[in-house]
Write an enzyme that holds these catalytic residues in place. Structure first.
Site, PDB file in Angstrom:
ATOM      1  N   ASP A  82      26.346 -40.048 -68.329  1.00  0.00           N
ATOM      2  CA  ASP A  82      25.332 -39.518 -67.430  1.00  0.00           C
ATOM      3  C   ASP A  82      25.693 -39.873 -65.984  1.00  0.00           C
ATOM      4  O   ASP A  82      25.925 -41.037 -65.662  1.00  0.00           O
ATOM      5  CB  ASP A  82      23.972 -40.122 -67.805  1.00  0.00           C
ATOM      6  CG  ASP A  82      22.806 -39.456 -67.093  1.00  0.00           C
ATOM      7  OD1 ASP A  82      22.931 -38.274 -66.731  1.00  0.00           O
ATOM      8  OD2 ASP A  82      21.768 -40.124 -66.913  1.00  0.00           O
ATOM      9  N   HIS A  83      25.752 -38.874 -65.120  1.00  0.00           N
ATOM     10  CA  HIS A  83      25.997 -39.059 -63.686  1.00  0.00           C
ATOM     11  C   HIS A  83      27.274 -39.840 -63.369  1.00  0.00           C
ATOM     12  O   HIS A  83      27.258 -40.809 -62.604  1.00  0.00           O
ATOM     13  CB  HIS A  83      24.803 -39.763 -63.023  1.00  0.00           C
ATOM     14  CG  HIS A  83      23.613 -38.868 -62.856  1.00  0.00           C
ATOM     15  ND1 HIS A  83      23.569 -37.850 -61.931  1.00  0.00           N
ATOM     16  CD2 HIS A  83      22.434 -38.839 -63.525  1.00  0.00           C
ATOM     17  CE1 HIS A  83      22.388 -37.231 -62.027  1.00  0.00           C
ATOM     18  NE2 HIS A  83      21.691 -37.800 -62.985  1.00  0.00           N
ATOM     19  N   HIS A 180      14.129 -37.745 -60.411  1.00  0.00           N
ATOM     20  CA  HIS A 180      14.357 -38.964 -61.178  1.00  0.00           C
ATOM     21  C   HIS A 180      13.222 -39.964 -60.965  1.00  0.00           C
ATOM     22  O   HIS A 180      12.557 -39.962 -59.924  1.00  0.00           O
ATOM     23  CB  HIS A 180      15.691 -39.606 -60.770  1.00  0.00           C
ATOM     24  CG  HIS A 180      16.888 -38.785 -61.144  1.00  0.00           C
ATOM     25  ND1 HIS A 180      17.311 -38.647 -62.441  1.00  0.00           N
ATOM     26  CD2 HIS A 180      17.747 -38.053 -60.392  1.00  0.00           C
ATOM     27  CE1 HIS A 180      18.386 -37.866 -62.477  1.00  0.00           C
ATOM     28  NE2 HIS A 180      18.665 -37.492 -61.251  1.00  0.00           N
ATOM     29  N   HIS A 211      17.618 -32.483 -65.425  1.00  0.00           N
ATOM     30  CA  HIS A 211      17.537 -33.924 -65.227  1.00  0.00           C
ATOM     31  C   HIS A 211      16.147 -34.272 -64.703  1.00  0.00           C
ATOM     32  O   HIS A 211      15.384 -33.405 -64.290  1.00  0.00           O
ATOM     33  CB  HIS A 211      18.590 -34.374 -64.208  1.00  0.00           C
ATOM     34  CG  HIS A 211      19.973 -34.432 -64.753  1.00  0.00           C
ATOM     35  ND1 HIS A 211      20.702 -35.595 -64.814  1.00  0.00           N
ATOM     36  CD2 HIS A 211      20.771 -33.475 -65.270  1.00  0.00           C
ATOM     37  CE1 HIS A 211      21.890 -35.351 -65.338  1.00  0.00           C
ATOM     38  NE2 HIS A 211      21.959 -34.062 -65.632  1.00  0.00           N
ATOM     39  N   ASN A 254      16.887 -34.133 -70.176  1.00  0.00           N
ATOM     40  CA  ASN A 254      17.139 -35.573 -70.083  1.00  0.00           C
ATOM     41  C   ASN A 254      15.847 -36.373 -70.047  1.00  0.00           C
ATOM     42  O   ASN A 254      14.904 -36.017 -69.334  1.00  0.00           O
ATOM     43  CB  ASN A 254      17.945 -35.890 -68.823  1.00  0.00           C
ATOM     44  CG  ASN A 254      19.387 -35.451 -68.915  1.00  0.00           C
ATOM     45  OD1 ASN A 254      19.758 -34.671 -69.793  1.00  0.00           O
ATOM     46  ND2 ASN A 254      20.207 -35.949 -68.014  1.00  0.00           N
ATOM     47  N   VAL A 255      15.838 -37.483 -70.784  1.00  0.00           N
ATOM     48  CA  VAL A 255      14.679 -38.368 -70.817  1.00  0.00           C
ATOM     49  C   VAL A 255      15.155 -39.815 -70.719  1.00  0.00           C
ATOM     50  O   VAL A 255      15.972 -40.262 -71.519  1.00  0.00           O
ATOM     51  CB  VAL A 255      13.868 -38.186 -72.115  1.00  0.00           C
ATOM     52  CG1 VAL A 255      12.700 -39.171 -72.164  1.00  0.00           C
ATOM     53  CG2 VAL A 255      13.359 -36.756 -72.251  1.00  0.00           C
ATOM     54  N   THR A 257      12.976 -42.325 -68.190  1.00  0.00           N
ATOM     55  CA  THR A 257      11.791 -43.052 -67.746  1.00  0.00           C
ATOM     56  C   THR A 257      10.756 -43.192 -68.859  1.00  0.00           C
ATOM     57  O   THR A 257      10.150 -44.261 -69.025  1.00  0.00           O
ATOM     58  CB  THR A 257      11.164 -42.347 -66.533  1.00  0.00           C
ATOM     59  OG1 THR A 257      12.100 -42.358 -65.452  1.00  0.00           O
ATOM     60  CG2 THR A 257       9.890 -43.040 -66.091  1.00  0.00           C
TER      61      THR A 257
END
Length: 313
Positions: A82-83, A180, A211, A254-255, A257
């Site tokens: 990721d990233h 984010h 995202h 994307n999950v 948090t």
């Protein structure tokens, strides 16, 4: 079965108008909770490691945990970076056995983003690894990603087409209003579905990625605050918006948090009610259960990917 790439996952998701859940992992309990949920729902899943996760747990440990998850469940699982912000990081993860990587050149000018992404794509495709890239910038803070609201930019549909054609990338993360972290919206939540629909029409049969798509369930925010936390005003993406996005070519959501909130609320509750407890198994166990509960809910009620794992075996 071995680790898989995202290619067949996304093809199935696109054709079926559903999304594959991509969940960030940091330790054993998080991995176990996610894959227990995926197994219960017979769903494929993407386990992804951010820069923060790799610093915390080490890529080798994360890979071995994911390999154990496959051995335990026999599910189609992709291990995703990721990233990744450089060619070197993407190369390292590819060489370490990741089956999918994200090269995030969104902070670079358009031409530099294309050049960097194309370089990663060439290296990855030679080794059978799929590549995600990003065009446009999401606001918010999560691990090493930190973009101010004034620097956030929505994805330009015309640029998206040119970017995909010139890079050969396998999927594209787009910016349509998600962000984010736990504080995604001030006031009413809004996503630019008109922009999303336009990109989808201009890139037919091409998988898109969202995202910053945690929903920040208020039950977990309230539980955290009730048991000593301090996260007032947290707000995420309404789940009905995520379900809608899956109809417009969004194949990966994307999950991160939401997982943090679920686990932390369970741990805080246990410590408050049992202040003498110091056995990690006694507080990480409930945290793991909370992860499974929220992931199972996402798979079944939000992403719509229940029951499709057998189609990928």
């Amino acid at each position: 079965m071995p680790l898989v790439t995202t290619k067949e996952m996304f093809k199935l998701a696109y054709e079926g108008n559903f999304a594959i859940g991509a969940f960030n992992v940091n330790n054993m309990e998080i991995v176990q909770g996610i894959v227990a949920a995926a197994k219960a729902e017979n769903a494929p899943v993407i386990l992804q490691a951010s820069a923060g996760a790799r610093k915390y747990a080490n890529s080798v440990y994360l890979r071995k945990l994911v390999e154990a998850a496959i051995e335990d469940t026999n599910l189609p699982i992709a291990l995703h970076l990721d990233h990744g912000d450089s060619f070197e990081i993407c190369k390292q993860c590819i060489d370490d056995g990741f089956t999918s990587v994200m090269i995030d050149g969104s902070h670079h000018p358009f031409e530099e983003n294309i050049e960097l992404t194309r370089k990663v794509v060439e290296y990855a495709h030679e080794r059978g690894v799929t590549v995600e890239a990003e065009l446009g910038q999401l606001a918010g803070i999560e691990d090493d990603v930190n973009v101010s609201a004034e620097n956030a930019t929505y994805t330009n549909p015309d640029q998206a087409v040119e970017f995909v054609e010139r890079t050969g990338v396998d999927s594209l993360a787009i910016a349509i209003g998600t962000s984010h972290g736990a504080y995604k919206f001030q006031g009413k939540a809004k996503l630019d579905f008109e922009r999303l629909e336009k990109i989808t029409k201009m890139l037919p049969n091409f998988p898109l990625v969202l995202h910053g798509a945690s929903s920040v369930p208020q039950e977990y925010v309230q539980m955290c605050n009730q048991y000593g936390g301090n996260i007032p005003g947290a707000k995420g993406v309404p789940e009905e918006m995520l379900r809608e996005a899956a109809k417009y070519g969004v194949c990966k959501i994307n999950v991160d948090t939401d997982l943090r909130l679920a686990m932390t609320s369970a741990v805080r509750k246990l410590f408050t009610e049992n202040p003498a407890e110091f056995d990690p198994r006694k507080y990480l166990g409930p945290g793991r259960d909370a992860i499974q509960k929220i992931v199972q809910h996402k798979i079944k009620n939000v992403f719509g990917s229940s029951g499709v794992a057998s189609k990928l075996k």
